[in-house]
Design a protein around this motif. Sequence first.
Motif, PDB file in Angstrom:
ATOM      1  N   GLN A   1       0.813  -1.212   0.000  1.00 25.36           N
ATOM      2  CA  GLN A   1       0.000   0.000   0.000  1.00 25.36           C
ATOM      3  C   GLN A   1       0.848   1.264   0.000  1.00 25.36           C
ATOM      4  O   GLN A   1       0.459   2.286  -0.580  1.00 25.36           O
ATOM      5  CB  GLN A   1      -0.921  -0.016   1.224  1.00 25.36           C
ATOM      6  CG  GLN A   1      -2.003   1.029   1.237  1.00 25.36           C
ATOM      7  CD  GLN A   1      -2.901   0.906   2.449  1.00 25.36           C
ATOM      8  OE1 GLN A   1      -2.436   0.652   3.559  1.00 25.36           O
ATOM      9  NE2 GLN A   1      -4.196   1.084   2.258  1.00 25.36           N
TER      10      GLN A   1
ATOM     11  N   GLY B   1     -18.602   2.024  -2.291  1.00 27.74           N
ATOM     12  CA  GLY B   1     -19.002   1.035  -1.299  1.00 27.74           C
ATOM     13  C   GLY B   1     -20.470   1.134  -0.944  1.00 27.74           C
ATOM     14  O   GLY B   1     -21.238   1.914  -1.518  1.00 27.74           O
TER      15      GLY B   1
ATOM     16  N   LEU C   1     -15.590  -3.482  -2.869  1.00 30.69           N
ATOM     17  CA  LEU C   1     -16.373  -2.356  -3.338  1.00 30.69           C
ATOM     18  C   LEU C   1     -16.940  -2.673  -4.717  1.00 30.69           C
ATOM     19  O   LEU C   1     -16.576  -3.684  -5.322  1.00 30.69           O
ATOM     20  CB  LEU C   1     -15.508  -1.098  -3.382  1.00 30.69           C
ATOM     21  CG  LEU C   1     -14.761  -0.766  -2.083  1.00 30.69           C
ATOM     22  CD1 LEU C   1     -13.911   0.484  -2.261  1.00 30.69           C
ATOM     23  CD2 LEU C   1     -15.723  -0.598  -0.919  1.00 30.69           C
TER      24      LEU C   1
ATOM     25  N   LEU D   1      -6.802  -7.406   1.716  1.00 27.11           N
ATOM     26  CA  LEU D   1      -6.388  -6.330   2.608  1.00 27.11           C
ATOM     27  C   LEU D   1      -5.330  -6.792   3.608  1.00 27.11           C
ATOM     28  O   LEU D   1      -4.926  -6.020   4.484  1.00 27.11           O
ATOM     29  CB  LEU D   1      -7.607  -5.791   3.366  1.00 27.11           C
ATOM     30  CG  LEU D   1      -8.651  -5.100   2.485  1.00 27.11           C
ATOM     31  CD1 LEU D   1      -9.888  -4.734   3.304  1.00 27.11           C
ATOM     32  CD2 LEU D   1      -8.072  -3.868   1.804  1.00 27.11           C
TER      33      LEU D   1
ATOM     34  N   GLU E   1     -14.273   4.027  -0.552  1.00 28.84           N
ATOM     35  CA  GLU E   1     -15.387   3.423   0.183  1.00 28.84           C
ATOM     36  C   GLU E   1     -16.649   4.266   0.082  1.00 28.84           C
ATOM     37  O   GLU E   1     -17.763   3.730  -0.062  1.00 28.84           O
ATOM     38  CB  GLU E   1     -14.997   3.221   1.648  1.00 28.84           C
ATOM     39  CG  GLU E   1     -16.046   2.460   2.445  1.00 28.84           C
ATOM     40  CD  GLU E   1     -15.652   2.229   3.895  1.00 28.84           C
ATOM     41  OE1 GLU E   1     -16.529   1.772   4.671  1.00 28.84           O
ATOM     42  OE2 GLU E   1     -14.483   2.512   4.261  1.00 28.84           O
TER      43      GLU E   1
ATOM     44  N   SER F   1      -3.769   3.889  -5.093  1.00 26.95           N
ATOM     45  CA  SER F   1      -4.581   2.885  -4.408  1.00 26.95           C
ATOM     46  C   SER F   1      -4.699   1.600  -5.209  1.00 26.95           C
ATOM     47  O   SER F   1      -4.489   0.497  -4.687  1.00 26.95           O
ATOM     48  CB  SER F   1      -5.985   3.440  -4.122  1.00 26.95           C
ATOM     49  OG  SER F   1      -5.946   4.403  -3.098  1.00 26.95           O
ATOM     50  N   THR F   2      -5.037   1.708  -6.489  1.00 29.08           N
ATOM     51  CA  THR F   2      -5.239   0.498  -7.290  1.00 29.08           C
ATOM     52  C   THR F   2      -3.933  -0.246  -7.520  1.00 29.08           C
ATOM     53  O   THR F   2      -3.927  -1.478  -7.603  1.00 29.08           O
ATOM     54  CB  THR F   2      -5.899   0.836  -8.633  1.00 29.08           C
ATOM     55  OG1 THR F   2      -5.121   1.830  -9.317  1.00 29.08           O
ATOM     56  CG2 THR F   2      -7.304   1.366  -8.422  1.00 29.08           C
TER      57      THR F   2
ATOM     58  N   GLN G   1      -3.294  -2.278  -4.492  1.00 31.21           N
ATOM     59  CA  GLN G   1      -4.167  -3.457  -4.519  1.00 31.21           C
ATOM     60  C   GLN G   1      -3.618  -4.517  -5.473  1.00 31.21           C
ATOM     61  O   GLN G   1      -3.652  -5.714  -5.175  1.00 31.21           O
ATOM     62  CB  GLN G   1      -5.575  -3.030  -4.924  1.00 31.21           C
ATOM     63  CG  GLN G   1      -6.265  -2.133  -3.906  1.00 31.21           C
ATOM     64  CD  GLN G   1      -7.369  -1.292  -4.514  1.00 31.21           C
ATOM     65  OE1 GLN G   1      -7.858  -1.577  -5.604  1.00 31.21           O
ATOM     66  NE2 GLN G   1      -7.770  -0.235  -3.817  1.00 31.21           N
TER      67      GLN G   1
ATOM     68  N   MET H   1     -11.174  -9.120   2.344  1.00 29.50           N
ATOM     69  CA  MET H   1     -11.099  -8.584   0.990  1.00 29.50           C
ATOM     70  C   MET H   1     -11.752  -7.212   0.910  1.00 29.50           C
ATOM     71  O   MET H   1     -12.792  -6.965   1.521  1.00 29.50           O
ATOM     72  CB  MET H   1     -11.804  -9.525   0.006  1.00 29.50           C
ATOM     73  CG  MET H   1     -11.203 -10.913  -0.105  1.00 29.50           C
ATOM     74  SD  MET H   1      -9.557 -10.927  -0.882  1.00 29.50           S
ATOM     75  CE  MET H   1      -9.965 -10.432  -2.563  1.00 29.50           C
ATOM     76  N   LEU H   2     -11.116  -6.328   0.154  1.00 34.02           N
ATOM     77  CA  LEU H   2     -11.763  -5.089  -0.222  1.00 34.02           C
ATOM     78  C   LEU H   2     -12.856  -5.453  -1.216  1.00 34.02           C
ATOM     79  O   LEU H   2     -12.577  -6.021  -2.273  1.00 34.02           O
ATOM     80  CB  LEU H   2     -10.758  -4.144  -0.870  1.00 34.02           C
ATOM     81  CG  LEU H   2     -11.301  -2.803  -1.363  1.00 34.02           C
ATOM     82  CD1 LEU H   2     -11.708  -1.933  -0.185  1.00 34.02           C
ATOM     83  CD2 LEU H   2     -10.267  -2.082  -2.228  1.00 34.02           C
TER      84      LEU H   2
ATOM     85  N   ARG I   1     -11.447  -4.660  -5.856  1.00 36.58           N
ATOM     86  CA  ARG I   1     -11.351  -5.903  -5.088  1.00 36.58           C
ATOM     87  C   ARG I   1      -9.879  -6.259  -4.915  1.00 36.58           C
ATOM     88  O   ARG I   1      -9.108  -6.257  -5.882  1.00 36.58           O
ATOM     89  CB  ARG I   1     -12.076  -7.045  -5.806  1.00 36.58           C
ATOM     90  CG  ARG I   1     -11.997  -8.404  -5.115  1.00 36.58           C
ATOM     91  CD  ARG I   1     -12.785  -9.460  -5.888  1.00 36.58           C
ATOM     92  NE  ARG I   1     -12.725 -10.758  -5.251  1.00 36.58           N
ATOM     93  CZ  ARG I   1     -11.794 -11.680  -5.508  1.00 36.58           C
ATOM     94  NH1 ARG I   1     -10.848 -11.436  -6.415  1.00 36.58           N
ATOM     95  NH2 ARG I   1     -11.802 -12.836  -4.877  1.00 36.58           N
TER      96      ARG I   1
ATOM     97  N   ASP J   1      -8.483   5.852   0.585  1.00 31.63           N
ATOM     98  CA  ASP J   1      -9.317   4.723   1.026  1.00 31.63           C
ATOM     99  C   ASP J   1     -10.727   5.194   1.361  1.00 31.63           C
ATOM    100  O   ASP J   1     -11.719   4.532   1.025  1.00 31.63           O
ATOM    101  CB  ASP J   1      -8.690   4.042   2.237  1.00 31.63           C
ATOM    102  CG  ASP J   1      -7.454   3.231   1.895  1.00 31.63           C
ATOM    103  OD1 ASP J   1      -7.196   3.016   0.694  1.00 31.63           O
ATOM    104  OD2 ASP J   1      -6.745   2.808   2.828  1.00 31.63           O
TER     105      ASP J   1
END
Length: 444
Positions: A176, A210, A424, A431, A206, A278-279, A282, A421-422, A428, A202
Motif C-alpha cells: 500500500q 461502497g 467495493l 487487505l 469506500e 490505491s489500485t 491493490q 477482501m476489499l 477488489r 481509502d
Amino acid sequence: MTSPALDAPGTGTAGRGPAVCPVSPDARDPLGLLDLFSDGFVSDPYPWLDALRSESPVHYDPVTGLWLVSRHHDVRRVLLDPDLFRPDNAQHTVAPLPVAALRVLARAGFTLPPALANNGTASHPGLRRVVARFFNGQRVEAAVPVIERIAEELLDTVRSRIDTTGGCEMFASFAQVLPCRVLMELLGIAGVAPATLIRWSDASLELFWGRPTRERQVELAQSVGEFHQWLTATLRAGTAPSDSFIGALTRHRLPDGRPLDVETAVGACFFVFIAGQSTTGQLIATLLRRVLGESGMWPRVAGEAGLAEAWVEEVLRREPPVTTWRRVAGRSTELGGVQLPQDAQLLLMLLGSGSDPEVFPDPERMRPHRANIRHHMAFGAGRHRCPGASLARTEAAVALRAVARRLPDVRLAADAGDPPMLGLLSFRAPLRVAVEAIHRATPS
C-alpha cells in the motif's frame, strides 16, 4: 457534488451474508440471487461471472439498477464507443448519501465536475494529455530507480520485522505504501504525509464505490472533505513547482482558451491521486499472494527475466484491482442481443471479461506466458484507457522482484487463512498479506 446514482433497497450494510452459488440446482432463478456486495460474491465472484456470461451476458440487476455486461467483446464495444456509452456516471456514489453526509461535503465545498474518468466533454483530451505527460514511457523508465529505492527502504523495515518476530503483514507495510510514495515523488506532491493521502484515498473509494452504513458515510465524508479542501487550498495557493502535476494543471488552457478552473483541476487531482496509488497497491497485494501461493514460483520470479512482468499481466487478467467500471447509454441501443433504453446505467464486468473462455482458454488457470495476455481490459480501452497503465505494470513487476530477492525465505503465513477482501463495486483486493519465515533445519 456528483449525485448518487443508485438507490438500492436494503443498502446500509457492507453485505447481506454469503451469496448462494449461482449453479445451485435448487435455484429457479440463480442470477436473481446475485448480490455484488455479498461476502460470497466478494470472496469468489467467478461462478457468478461464469453464469452471467453464459446465461445473461447483458443482465439487469434490479437491486442496483445496473445492466451487468460480462462478455469480453461486449465490454470492449462499450469502452470503444464513448460517444454512445458515455462516462458521465463513472464517479457517481453507489449508495445514496444521507443528509448528514451531504452537509459535511457541502461545508467542505466538495464538487466533482467532469475532469477525467467522468468527462465526456471537449475538455477531456487536453486534460488527458496533461496527465499522460507524467506517465509516458520515458518518465516510467526514469522512475524505475525511484521505485527500486523506495522498495528497498520499505523492505529494510519488513526484513527487520521478520527477523525479529518471524513474520510480517505486507499489505499495510509495503504494497500500500510503495505506490503512494512513488506517485508523490513523480508528481511533485508535497505538504501531506503518505499515510494521510492513503487514508483520504481509502475513504474516497469506500464512500463512492461502497455500501457503508449511514453512520460510516458521515465519517467517510469527513475524510473526503479534508482531502478536497487540501487539494483546493494547494491549487489556489499557486505555489506548486512548475514541473509538478499541479503546476501543469494551473498552466492548462481549456479548448476555448480560458484557464482551467480550480474546481475541474481539483477533480483531476482527486482522480489521479487516488487511481495512481490505491489500485496499484491493490494489484501488488494480489500479486504477492498469488505468486507466493504458487509452488516453486517464488525463487524463480527473483531472477528469471520477464517472469515478474508475465505474472503482473496474468493477475491483471484474472484478478484486476479494478473489477468493474460504469457507463451510461446515450440513446436506446442494442447490446449483446438486449435492447437497452436511453440512459441505461451499465456496469462493465472487467473481472469477468478477463475470464471469458472465448478469448482466454482455460481462464481459471494462471498461465503467465499466455500468447494473448495483453488482450485483457484491466486498464480499460479506448479514449478513457488508464493513462497510468505503464507505471502500474512497472511498479508491480519491480515490487515483486524486489520482495522475492530480499525475502527469499518467506511463505504465506500458515495460520493466516483467507484474508479480508476489499469488496467495493469496482475494486477488489486482499487487505492482508501475512508472510512468515521458513525455518530450515541447520546442518549438524
